[in-house]
Design a protein around this motif. Structure first.
Motif, PDB file in Angstrom:
ATOM      1  N   ARG A  12       0.813  -1.215   0.000  1.00  0.00           N
ATOM      2  CA  ARG A  12       0.000   0.000   0.000  1.00  0.00           C
ATOM      3  C   ARG A  12       0.849   1.269   0.000  1.00  0.00           C
ATOM      4  O   ARG A  12       0.313   2.380  -0.070  1.00  0.00           O
ATOM      5  CB  ARG A  12      -0.935   0.003   1.220  1.00  0.00           C
ATOM      6  N   LEU A  13       2.159   1.121   0.067  1.00  0.00           N
ATOM      7  CA  LEU A  13       3.049   2.277   0.085  1.00  0.00           C
ATOM      8  C   LEU A  13       3.433   2.689  -1.329  1.00  0.00           C
ATOM      9  O   LEU A  13       3.560   1.845  -2.213  1.00  0.00           O
ATOM     10  CB  LEU A  13       4.326   1.945   0.862  1.00  0.00           C
ATOM     11  N   SER A  14       3.639   3.996  -1.532  1.00  0.00           N
ATOM     12  CA  SER A  14       4.186   4.450  -2.801  1.00  0.00           C
ATOM     13  C   SER A  14       5.636   3.987  -2.897  1.00  0.00           C
ATOM     14  O   SER A  14       6.265   3.649  -1.886  1.00  0.00           O
ATOM     15  CB  SER A  14       4.123   5.976  -2.888  1.00  0.00           C
ATOM     16  N   LYS A  15       6.188   3.961  -4.104  1.00  0.00           N
ATOM     17  CA  LYS A  15       7.570   3.520  -4.280  1.00  0.00           C
ATOM     18  C   LYS A  15       8.534   4.390  -3.480  1.00  0.00           C
ATOM     19  O   LYS A  15       9.479   3.889  -2.859  1.00  0.00           O
ATOM     20  CB  LYS A  15       7.946   3.541  -5.761  1.00  0.00           C
ATOM     21  N   THR A  16       8.272   5.691  -3.484  1.00  0.00           N
ATOM     22  CA  THR A  16       9.151   6.614  -2.764  1.00  0.00           C
ATOM     23  C   THR A  16       9.087   6.379  -1.268  1.00  0.00           C
ATOM     24  O   THR A  16      10.121   6.300  -0.588  1.00  0.00           O
ATOM     25  CB  THR A  16       8.760   8.079  -3.065  1.00  0.00           C
ATOM     26  N   THR A  17       7.876   6.236  -0.739  1.00  0.00           N
ATOM     27  CA  THR A  17       7.707   6.024   0.696  1.00  0.00           C
ATOM     28  C   THR A  17       8.255   4.664   1.114  1.00  0.00           C
ATOM     29  O   THR A  17       8.864   4.528   2.175  1.00  0.00           O
ATOM     30  CB  THR A  17       6.231   6.127   1.093  1.00  0.00           C
ATOM     31  N   ARG A  18       8.069   3.669   0.259  1.00  0.00           N
ATOM     32  CA  ARG A  18       8.555   2.321   0.574  1.00  0.00           C
ATOM     33  C   ARG A  18      10.069   2.324   0.743  1.00  0.00           C
ATOM     34  O   ARG A  18      10.607   1.689   1.657  1.00  0.00           O
ATOM     35  CB  ARG A  18       8.127   1.362  -0.529  1.00  0.00           C
ATOM     36  N   LYS A  19      10.737   3.060  -0.118  1.00  0.00           N
ATOM     37  CA  LYS A  19      12.179   3.166  -0.002  1.00  0.00           C
ATOM     38  C   LYS A  19      12.569   3.953   1.242  1.00  0.00           C
ATOM     39  O   LYS A  19      13.476   3.571   1.984  1.00  0.00           O
ATOM     40  CB  LYS A  19      12.761   3.837  -1.243  1.00  0.00           C
ATOM     41  N   GLU A  20      11.854   5.045   1.514  1.00  0.00           N
ATOM     42  CA  GLU A  20      12.136   5.878   2.688  1.00  0.00           C
ATOM     43  C   GLU A  20      11.918   5.102   3.984  1.00  0.00           C
ATOM     44  O   GLU A  20      12.595   5.331   4.986  1.00  0.00           O
ATOM     45  CB  GLU A  20      11.243   7.121   2.673  1.00  0.00           C
ATOM     46  N   ALA A  21      10.978   4.147   3.959  1.00  0.00           N
ATOM     47  CA  ALA A  21      10.658   3.373   5.166  1.00  0.00           C
ATOM     48  C   ALA A  21      11.817   2.489   5.611  1.00  0.00           C
ATOM     49  O   ALA A  21      11.801   1.959   6.726  1.00  0.00           O
ATOM     50  CB  ALA A  21       9.406   2.527   4.935  1.00  0.00           C
ATOM     51  N   GLY A  22      12.843   2.338   4.772  1.00  0.00           N
ATOM     52  CA  GLY A  22      14.046   1.649   5.217  1.00  0.00           C
ATOM     53  C   GLY A  22      14.706   2.362   6.387  1.00  0.00           C
ATOM     54  O   GLY A  22      15.530   1.775   7.103  1.00  0.00           O
ATOM     55  N   PHE A  23      14.312   3.618   6.595  1.00  0.00           N
ATOM     56  CA  PHE A  23      14.790   4.415   7.727  1.00  0.00           C
ATOM     57  C   PHE A  23      14.475   3.728   9.058  1.00  0.00           C
ATOM     58  O   PHE A  23      15.230   3.862  10.037  1.00  0.00           O
ATOM     59  CB  PHE A  23      14.117   5.802   7.673  1.00  0.00           C
ATOM     60  N   ILE A  24      13.386   2.982   9.107  1.00  0.00           N
ATOM     61  CA  ILE A  24      12.972   2.299  10.339  1.00  0.00           C
ATOM     62  C   ILE A  24      14.059   1.321  10.787  1.00  0.00           C
ATOM     63  O   ILE A  24      14.467   1.311  11.955  1.00  0.00           O
ATOM     64  CB  ILE A  24      11.632   1.563  10.135  1.00  0.00           C
ATOM     65  N   HIS A  25      14.520   0.505   9.864  1.00  0.00           N
ATOM     66  CA  HIS A  25      15.554  -0.475  10.198  1.00  0.00           C
ATOM     67  C   HIS A  25      16.870   0.220  10.511  1.00  0.00           C
ATOM     68  O   HIS A  25      17.614  -0.215  11.406  1.00  0.00           O
ATOM     69  CB  HIS A  25      15.732  -1.462   9.050  1.00  0.00           C
ATOM     70  N   LYS A  26      17.153   1.295   9.795  1.00  0.00           N
ATOM     71  CA  LYS A  26      18.366   2.061  10.049  1.00  0.00           C
ATOM     72  C   LYS A  26      18.386   2.567  11.495  1.00  0.00           C
ATOM     73  O   LYS A  26      19.410   2.493  12.190  1.00  0.00           O
ATOM     74  CB  LYS A  26      18.451   3.236   9.085  1.00  0.00           C
ATOM     75  N   ILE A  27      17.239   3.055  11.967  1.00  0.00           N
ATOM     76  CA  ILE A  27      17.126   3.545  13.346  1.00  0.00           C
ATOM     77  C   ILE A  27      17.294   2.397  14.338  1.00  0.00           C
ATOM     78  O   ILE A  27      17.963   2.535  15.375  1.00  0.00           O
ATOM     79  CB  ILE A  27      15.771   4.247  13.557  1.00  0.00           C
ATOM     80  N   LEU A  28      16.698   1.250  14.035  1.00  0.00           N
ATOM     81  CA  LEU A  28      16.837   0.098  14.924  1.00  0.00           C
ATOM     82  C   LEU A  28      18.295  -0.342  15.031  1.00  0.00           C
ATOM     83  O   LEU A  28      18.768  -0.687  16.121  1.00  0.00           O
ATOM     84  CB  LEU A  28      15.968  -1.064  14.433  1.00  0.00           C
ATOM     85  N   MET A  29      18.988  -0.332  13.926  1.00  0.00           N
ATOM     86  CA  MET A  29      20.398  -0.717  13.942  1.00  0.00           C
ATOM     87  C   MET A  29      21.228   0.285  14.752  1.00  0.00           C
ATOM     88  O   MET A  29      22.141  -0.100  15.499  1.00  0.00           O
ATOM     89  CB  MET A  29      20.934  -0.816  12.513  1.00  0.00           C
ATOM     90  N   ALA A  30      20.896   1.554  14.635  1.00  0.00           N
ATOM     91  CA  ALA A  30      21.600   2.575  15.418  1.00  0.00           C
ATOM     92  C   ALA A  30      21.297   2.406  16.905  1.00  0.00           C
ATOM     93  O   ALA A  30      22.184   2.560  17.751  1.00  0.00           O
ATOM     94  CB  ALA A  30      21.193   3.965  14.945  1.00  0.00           C
TER      95      ALA A  30
END
Length: 282
Positions: free
Chosen positions: A192-210
């Motif tokens: 249900r996410l746009s392509k742009t938002t889907r890519k941006e949502a990788g930020f979630i995992h980036k934050i978890l790793m940090a």
């Protein structure tokens, strides 16, 4: 591939099969199957003689009617996906009436507080709905093993609690999260996410790793504050909650204990779609 939509017919078939099979695996899904689901199915096929995949969008676990209506449904595509994995999979895709009859409501469960925090705090009645459908599926299929993804880690722990408290003879097996190339946990909702938002949502995992990196030197309160500040800077994603908790009890971390595994949990909105994720920290 065999497809059943009635409980009685499936139970009759499985009863006959038990004469020749040693173990049955169950993979409960709500459809819109992706690589994460496929990984569960492959593990079940490796460990069992016969595998049942259920496809059922369960209404009793949705606290938001709009979310229920928008949840992706694609049975034909799901069957094609499963057939590529193995033509021997048994699929159970019941209607709501076939699953619940005239009583489409949740049972009440005692989860010892596991259902009151994180997802439970923001989705009232959600885990009673989960417990209800999982118990129905387990008692319909009566598998030796049932497979669930760790993306819904709180759900996994609650299902284990339900099975133990009711002395149900089924082994609940958690399986690792499958991720998209940019780190986003695979989910049917991602469609249900746009392509742009889907890519941006990788930020979630980036934050978890940090957060995992910070966990070695900083306390949970400071890490949570840092996470909130990072999401405040993000123009696409809205943080609902971030919590560090004991992996086994899901108790929020206040003071770190030795020999205890901790996990970070997060829920985020993107394009009005709710995404959850988690990561072991130690």
């Amino acid at each position: 591939m065999l497809l059943f939509d009635q409980k009685r017919e499936l139970k009759d078939y499985l009863q006959k099969e038990r004469v020749s099979v040693r173990s049955i695996g169950l993979v409960p899904t709500m459809g819109a199957l992706h690589k994460g689901h496929v990984s569960l199915v492959k593990k079940a096929l490796q460990e069992n003689d016969l595998v049942v995949v259920s496809i059922f969008v369960n209404p009793t676990q949705f606290d938001n009617k709009d979310d229920l209506q928008k949840y992706p449904r694609s049975l034909k595509d799901d069957l094609d996906t499963l057939n590529l994995v193995s033509p021997d999979i048994v699929v159970f895709a019941p209607t709501i009436d076939a699953m619940y009859g005239n009583n489409v409501q949740s049972q009440s469960y005692e989860f010892d507080g596991l259902d009151k925090i994180m997802e439970g705090e923001f989705r009232k009645g959600h885990f009673d709905g989960v417990g209800t459908i999982v118990e129905l599926l387990l008692k319909t299929v009566t598998p030796n093993n049932a497979y669930f993804g760790e993306k819904d880690f709180q759900q996994l722990q609650i299902i284990k609690k339900m099975v133990a408290s009711k002395n149900l003879p089924y082994q609940i097996i958690g399986c690792p999260i499958e991720r998209e190339p940019h780190g986003l946990a695979m989910s049917s909702r991602n469609e249900r996410l746009s392509k742009t938002t889907r890519k941006e949502a990788g930020f979630i995992h980036k934050i978890l790793m940090a957060a995992k990196s910070k966990f070695g030197t900083e306390n949970a309160k400071d890490i949570a504050a840092w996470v909130r500040s990072e999401f405040e800077k993000n123009q696409v994603l809205d943080l609902e909650y971030f919590q560090i908790a004991d992996e086994d009890t899901l108790t929020p971390l206040t003071k770190r204990k030795k020999n205890t595994k901790y996990r970070a949990f997060i829920a985020v909105y993107a394009d009005g779609v709710r995404l959850i994720d988690n990561l072991r920290l130690n």
